[in-house]
Write a protein that holds these residues in place. Structure first.
Motif, PDB file in Angstrom:
ATOM      1  N   GLN A  12       6.453   5.475   7.956  1.00  0.00           N
ATOM      2  CA  GLN A  12       7.665   4.709   8.230  1.00  0.00           C
ATOM      3  C   GLN A  12       8.117   4.912   9.666  1.00  0.00           C
ATOM      4  O   GLN A  12       7.837   5.958  10.282  1.00  0.00           O
ATOM      5  N   PRO A  87       7.297   0.433  14.886  1.00  0.00           N
ATOM      6  CA  PRO A  87       6.360  -0.589  14.384  1.00  0.00           C
ATOM      7  C   PRO A  87       5.395  -1.081  15.461  1.00  0.00           C
ATOM      8  O   PRO A  87       4.233  -1.385  15.159  1.00  0.00           O
ATOM      9  N   SER A 124       5.565   1.122   9.412  1.00  0.00           N
ATOM     10  CA  SER A 124       6.395   0.119   8.739  1.00  0.00           C
ATOM     11  C   SER A 124       7.852   0.251   9.175  1.00  0.00           C
ATOM     12  O   SER A 124       8.333   1.337   9.478  1.00  0.00           O
TER      13      SER A 124
END
Length: 125
Positions: A12, A87, A124
């Motif tokens: 993440q 990201p 992500s």
């Protein structure tokens, strides 16, 4: 020189990963090393480089302060510690080695001599 990167995965945003690249060469300590990455649909770009001894490092502006390159010559391995991932860091990461006894700068200018298969890093949001 044969190189094999590992350590990629899904993380993440804000997380961390550490990539490793193991090399086969007995002359490992005489090769400057670097990490590059290639995102989907984009050209390959430089990420970080390190000198033979590990005493000098160089980073792309986009990763400065977040990524750290290091090496362990006793283990024939170079690492890329990636923190505060974004990201836009999503890419296939490749390690590369310059010609023996060449600097990382020469490798960047003239092209790195040896490349390993990459490892995919997906961040992500």
């Amino acid at each position: 020189v044969q190189l094999q990167a590992s350590g990629g995965g899904l993380v993440q945003a804000g997380g961390s990963l550490r990539l490793s690249c193991a090399a086969s060469a007995r002359t490992f300590s005489r090769h400057a090393l670097a990490w590059f990455r290639q995102a989907p649909g984009k050209e390959r770009e430089f990420v970080a480089a390190i000198s033979w001894s590990g005493g000098t490092t160089h980073y792309a502006d986009s990763v400065k302060g977040r990524f750290t390159i290091s090496r362990d010559n006793a283990k024939n391995t170079v690492y890329l510690q990636m923190n505060s991932l974004k990201p836009e860091d999503t890419a296939v990461y490749h390690c590369a080695a310059a010609e023996r006894d060449s600097s990382w700068y020469t490798g960047l200018i003239n092209g790195m001599a040896y490349w390993g298969k990459g490892t995919l890093v997906t961040v992500s949001s």
